[in-house]
Scaffold this active site. Structure first.
Site, short mmCIF file in Angstrom:
data_model
loop_
_atom_site.label_atom_id
_atom_site.label_comp_id
_atom_site.label_asym_id
_atom_site.label_seq_id
_atom_site.Cartn_x
_atom_site.Cartn_y
_atom_site.Cartn_z
N ASP A 1 25.41 5.09 14.09
CA ASP A 1 24.45 5.45 13.63
C ASP A 1 23.80 4.54 13.34
OD1 ASP A 1 22.20 7.39 13.09
OD2 ASP A 1 23.55 8.84 11.39
N HIS B 1 -5.75 -12.84 5.20
CA HIS B 1 -4.90 -11.90 5.10
C HIS B 1 -4.58 -12.21 5.81
CE1 HIS B 1 -8.54 -9.62 5.48
NE2 HIS B 1 -7.49 -8.51 5.77
N ASP C 1 0.43 -0.90 0.05
CA ASP C 1 -0.16 0.33 0.14
C ASP C 1 0.58 1.46 -0.26
OD1 ASP C 1 -2.43 -2.00 -0.30
OD2 ASP C 1 -2.49 -0.97 2.25
N TYR D 1 1.03 1.85 -4.29
CA TYR D 1 -0.36 2.52 -3.85
C TYR D 1 -0.18 4.30 -3.61
CZ TYR D 1 -3.21 -1.35 -5.11
OH TYR D 1 -3.35 -2.39 -5.33
N TYR E 1 -10.19 -1.43 1.90
CA TYR E 1 -9.89 -1.31 3.55
C TYR E 1 -9.00 0.37 3.86
CZ TYR E 1 -9.42 -5.57 5.63
OH TYR E 1 -9.66 -7.10 5.95
N TYR F 1 -6.79 2.69 6.59
CA TYR F 1 -5.95 2.70 7.48
C TYR F 1 -6.01 4.29 8.60
CZ TYR F 1 -4.88 -1.87 5.26
OH TYR F 1 -4.84 -2.68 4.60
N GLY G 1 4.67 1.53 -0.78
CA GLY G 1 5.82 1.26 -2.38
C GLY G 1 4.31 1.30 -3.62
#
Length: 636
Positions: free
Chosen positions: A573, A423, A291, A295, A375, A377, A293
């Protein structure tokens, strides 16, 4: 006036200027689209060394796609210097495809409905009104299917509505899938596997027959206003200071998070998420979606509404992104920020002194919501009075549906004949840590049982097992609830009054990781989701858990390639990448709209402060501490 800062979000004018610069350099033609255009953040060193008034080189990164030829480019440009710093032609087989454009989603309906074979399959199923069929465009993945290499594809499952305002998710047209070439604008393959019954019962949730009348209003007020202050993108609240960011791919980002002027996290974001499905049938085996990368979470952000999405004394931040044509697009009220009471902070009634003290916890909430197809989120970052940092994701919306095959081991029956395939929702948080400075170290801490011995004759002893993570080759770790595993991020330069390194502890989600077989395509493409934690040495170019271009990428990019360098971690780092999420076996209670399900993680100070940092929190005022029966205060 606020001095410009290197991390200031792109303005509408800057987006317009970026498009003009790229066009001037001959990189934009009539068929050029902008799947991605965003601020190229300066390196950490440059940001940390910046002083007000210092010159700033404002740069943007653009992924360009020619929708006529399918050719794509990755461009880095300086708005300040009006120069192209990098222009790389992309190979779709090697590099993957650019993210999916909104116009491509919309084009699928017309392309699929123009295909004679698909129309015949729909008519054979007894559907006479094609206009009520809803082809659902979905990312294609990469499975080594013959003829697909290099093609820009979407795959389309279909649903049908009984009328325009009927929610089609209740009526899946199962057993049929169209593979769509977006450049050629045609269906290149149709799989018509089975004529499964189309569930008849409707699943409309927005027009209930009746509403309960017993809920009385809750009013949240702050008559004196909120406790936070906002100066451009910078926020201060109860010792906390941080900057708001918003990226087309990641959505909300938080930068330079510090408390009492001591740094904790340099940059925090959800760098990727994947939703893999479990149904191995010929029409569904390919279902897995990135979702972020594929969309772009930021592009799917909602405009939030007071009283519905956010409650109380709210500060909204608008977001400005580039649309598919490279022009600025504003999302009003994309980010919501407010304070919440969060119950008891600390409390004690002392049996010796008879003192009775209670303090209430409060948190600052910074959130945004996205809708990705079926969906929805919500991403909620919480900062607490005691120095705790938390991320909670909220999954809701409509579960993806199928025709239910009795006895299926891969789906739940939600309603008569209506299935919901199993899922997962797996998120990858990227935490660029900076605990009291850039030099940090990471220890894995487990509960350790101590066997009975002369020193432990009654067997009651237990202790901690501490393992220092020295190199990236050791930095891919798994959570383990059986030993209460946590990861402690310590300063290499600063100690507390007891002589111990100041630190924060990551308390991970104890949930299943990617459930697919190790040889599955999704296991290569979403390798980040096979481990609970990855630790890398900071590199400005390593931003995304599954790599730069996820769409139709064959896999191996992102974290597996980052850790292959096997850089030293101790006292360096470091960046932590934490996988957390939900494994969803849908319930009938999830239909026709799913109540929120949550997951997330917590970062807590451990020796970062010398004692409880909230001793100075005042007790609650009497007017907020009232018994409804007596109307008398109990907070004295």
């Amino acid at each position: 006036m606020t001095s410009p800062h290197p991390l200031d979000r792109l303005t509408a004018d800057e987006i317009t200027a970026a498009r003009a610069l790229l066009a001037q350099q001959g990189l934009v033609g009539p068929d050029t689209r902008f799947p991605y255009l965003a601020l190229e953040e300066p390196s950490k060193d440059a940001v940390l060394n910046h002083k007000p008034g210092d010159p700033i080189d404002r740069r943007v990164r653009a992924i360009l796609l020619d929708v006529h030829t399918g050719a794509s480019r990755d461009v880095l440009a300086s708005l300040t210097r009006q120069a192209i710093d990098r222009d790389t032609a992309l190979d779709p087989v090697r590099d993957g495809q650019p993210p999916i454009l909104l116009e491509e989603f919309m084009a699928v309906d017309e392309i699929v409905k123009a295909d004679p074979e698909w129309r015949a399959a729909i008519e054979r199923r007894g559907i006479t009104d094609i206009d009520l069929v809803r082809p659902c465009p979905l990312s294609a993945g990469e499975f080594g299917i013959e003829g697909e290499a290099g093609r820009r594809l979407l795959r389309a499952l279909s649903f049908v509505a009984n009328r325009p305002d009927d929610h089609c998710w209740a009526h899946p047209i199962d057993g049929l899938v169209a593979y769509v070439d977006l450049i050629e604008k045609r269906v290149v393959r149709l799989i018509d596997h089975a004529d499964l019954p189309i569930p008849a019962e409707e699943g409309n949730f927005d027009k209930p027959e009746s509403l309960r009348r017993t809920l009385r209003p809750i009013h949240i007020t702050q008559p004196e206003g909120p406790s936070f202050t906002v100066n451009g993108d910078e926020v201060t609240w109860e010792g906390w200071r941080f900057r708001i960011g918003f990226d087309a791919r990641e959505g909300l980002t938080l930068h330079q998070i510090s408390i009492n002027d001591r740094p904790v996290i340099y940059r925090a974001s959800v760098a990727e998420m994947v939703v893999p499905y479990a149904d191995p049938s010929p029409v569904r085996f390919w279902q897995n979606y990135f979702d972020a990368g594929e969309y772009l979470l930021g592009q799917q952000a909602n405009s939030l509404q007071l009283g519905c999405d956010c409650l109380g004394e709210i500060h909204y931040f608008d977001a400005v992104l580039a649309d598919g044509d490279g022009n600025p697009r504003e999302i009003p009220s994309a980010i919501c920020m407010h304070e919440e009471d969060f119950g008891v902070l600390w409390k004690h009634t002392d049996i010796f002194t008879e003192s009775r003290e209670t303090r209430r916890q409060r948190r600052l909430v910074i959130s945004f919501f996205v809708t990705v197809g079926n969906y929805d989120y919500g991403f909620y970052w919480y900062l607490y009075l005691d120095g705790t940092v938390q991320l909670e994701t909220k999954a809701t919306g409509v579960v993806f549906t199928s025709s239910y095959v009795p006895g299926s081991p891969y789906a739940t029956q939600l309603a008569p004949g209506l299935g919901a395939p199993f899922h997962q929702h797996l998120f990858s948080a990227r935490l660029d840590m900076m605990v009291d400075g850039v030099a940090n170290a990471v220890d894995e801490v487990d509960v350790a049982r101590v066997p009975v011995s002369a020193d432990n004759p009654y067997g009651n002893a237990f202790t901690r097992s501490i393992t220092r993570i020295g190199h990236e080759s050791d930095g891919a770790r798994d959570a383990d609830a059986s030993v209460g595993r946590v990861w402690q991020i310590s300063s290499a330069d600063r100690v507390n009054r007891l002589g111990e390194p100041t630190s924060y502890v990551l308390y991970p989600t104890q949930s299943p990781l990617l459930a697919a077989d190790d040889t599955a395509s999704i296991s290569r493409r979403a390798a980040f989701a096979t481990r609970s934690l990855w630790i890398t040495r900071y590199d400005a170019d390593e931003r995304y858990s599954a790599g730069d271009l996820v769409n139709q990428h064959a896999g191996g990019a992102g974290l597996p390639s980052y850790v292959a360098a096997d850089r030293e971690l101790d006292g360096q780092d470091v960046v932590l990448w934490h996988t957390f999420g939900l494994t969803h076996f849908p319930r009938p209670e999830d239909w026709p709209v799913m109540p929120v399900d949550t997951c997330g993680f917590t970062l807590k100070p451990a020796g970062f402060f010398d004692r409880n940092p909230t001793l100075d929190v005042p007790e609650s005022t009497a007017e907020h501490c009232v018994d409804s029966r007596t109307r008398a205060s109990h907070c004295h």
